[in-house]
Design an enzyme around this catalytic site. Structure first.
Site: not given
Length: 306
Positions: A108, A183, A251
């Site tokens: 990701s 995502k 993140k």
């Protein structure tokens, strides 16, 4: 653009390199080896090879060794700089993989970085799909991941022999970068669900309600969700062994807020969630499962954390 899984296909098994054998990558590589593929794994720390070798796979001492001769290269590493290093480094995939290799990046990362890497891959004669996953450790272990895939339709079809063995819901969502965009949206929704569930748990506890009973009935109604189903035991038992670490979700929320700013859209809840996730890290919870957002609600409510 829809799921094109075709279980039961008869196809020669492929030679696959799998870079990154962590919480998610290890069970995914194991599934591919169990399916009969020739899987060679590489991990930056060498103590992760046991499950893959037990499944019939092998290990390599470098990325260059792992990808040499591989028809498909799978990558599952934490962040954008890690993917860039794996692909473009001196020991990396672009320098050592065979021409026309199909690269599937399950990591990701930032959509803009994916687009740059896909362009570079094409210039060097490779094919790159961004295929981030959702479902956590349980989804990886059960081959039940949701996989959102960006790239060409042709490459998506070619990757089916991998997706068939690691995912349950596999959807081609658009060109390069689209998988990472979806995502990011997924991580926004998951974080919001975890935070709301955490607040609900602390709220009902404050009234002396049987929390297990409360979550059972909530799970059967409109408040039910995959997050509630998967994270309820963590919260009931205050067990936060990482299935997906707060560090990583922090993140991902950074990706959400940055990408939203670039596209000119407003994500006020996402911005708040990013701050709450950052606060959890500042309190030393970065290595815990993201369900440990519960601890942040407890701290804000003046209650002791466990």
């Amino acid at each position: 653009m829809r799921n094109r899984r075709t279980s039961g296909r008869t196809k020669a098994m492929s030679s696959i390199a799998f870079i990154g054998l962590g919480v998610m990558g290890s069970p995914m590589a194991v599934h591919l080896a169990n399916a009969g593929h020739d899987v060679t794994g590489y991990n930056i720390t060498p103590n992760k090879y046991g499950p893959l070798k037990e499944a019939g796979g092998s290990s390599a001492d470098s990325i260059a060794e792992a990808v040499s001769g591989a028809e498909i290269v799978c990558v599952m590493v934490p962040d954008s700089p890690d993917v860039r290093d794996v692909l473009t480094g001196e020991d990396g995939v672009f320098a050592h993989a065979k021409p026309n290799a199909l690269i599937i990046d399950f990591s990701s990362i930032r959509p803009d970085v994916t687009i740059e890497l896909a362009e570079e891959a094409s210039e060097k004669g490779f094919r790159l799909l961004d295929a981030p996953v959702s479902g956590g450790e349980a989804g990886a272990k059960n081959a039940a991941l949701s996989i959102m895939v960006g790239g060409s339709a042709e490459d998506f079809a070619a990757a089916a022999e991998v997706f068939d063995h690691v995912g349950k819901t596999v959807v081609h969502v658009g060109p390069s970068g689209a998988g990472q965009t979806v995502k990011a949206a997924n991580q926004l929704i998951v974080a919001a669900n975890i935070q709301a569930l955490s607040e609900a748990v602390v709220f009902v506890e404050s009234y002396g309600v049987d929390v297990e009973a409360a979550l059972e009935v909530l799970g059967g109604g409109l408040a039910g969700s995959a997050v509630l189903n998967q994270k309820r035991s963590n919260m009931l038992n205050r067990s936060f062994d990482p299935g997906f670490r707060i560090d990583l979700h922090h993140k991902d929320l950074g990706i959400v807020t940055a990408a939203a700013r670039e596209s000119g859209v407003v994500v006020p809840v996402g911005s708040l969630l990013a701050q709450l996730m950052a606060a959890a890290r500042a309190q030393g919870d970065g290595g815990l499962d993201h369900s440990a957002l519960l601890r942040g609600v407890e701290r804000l409510s003046g209650r002791s954390t466990t």
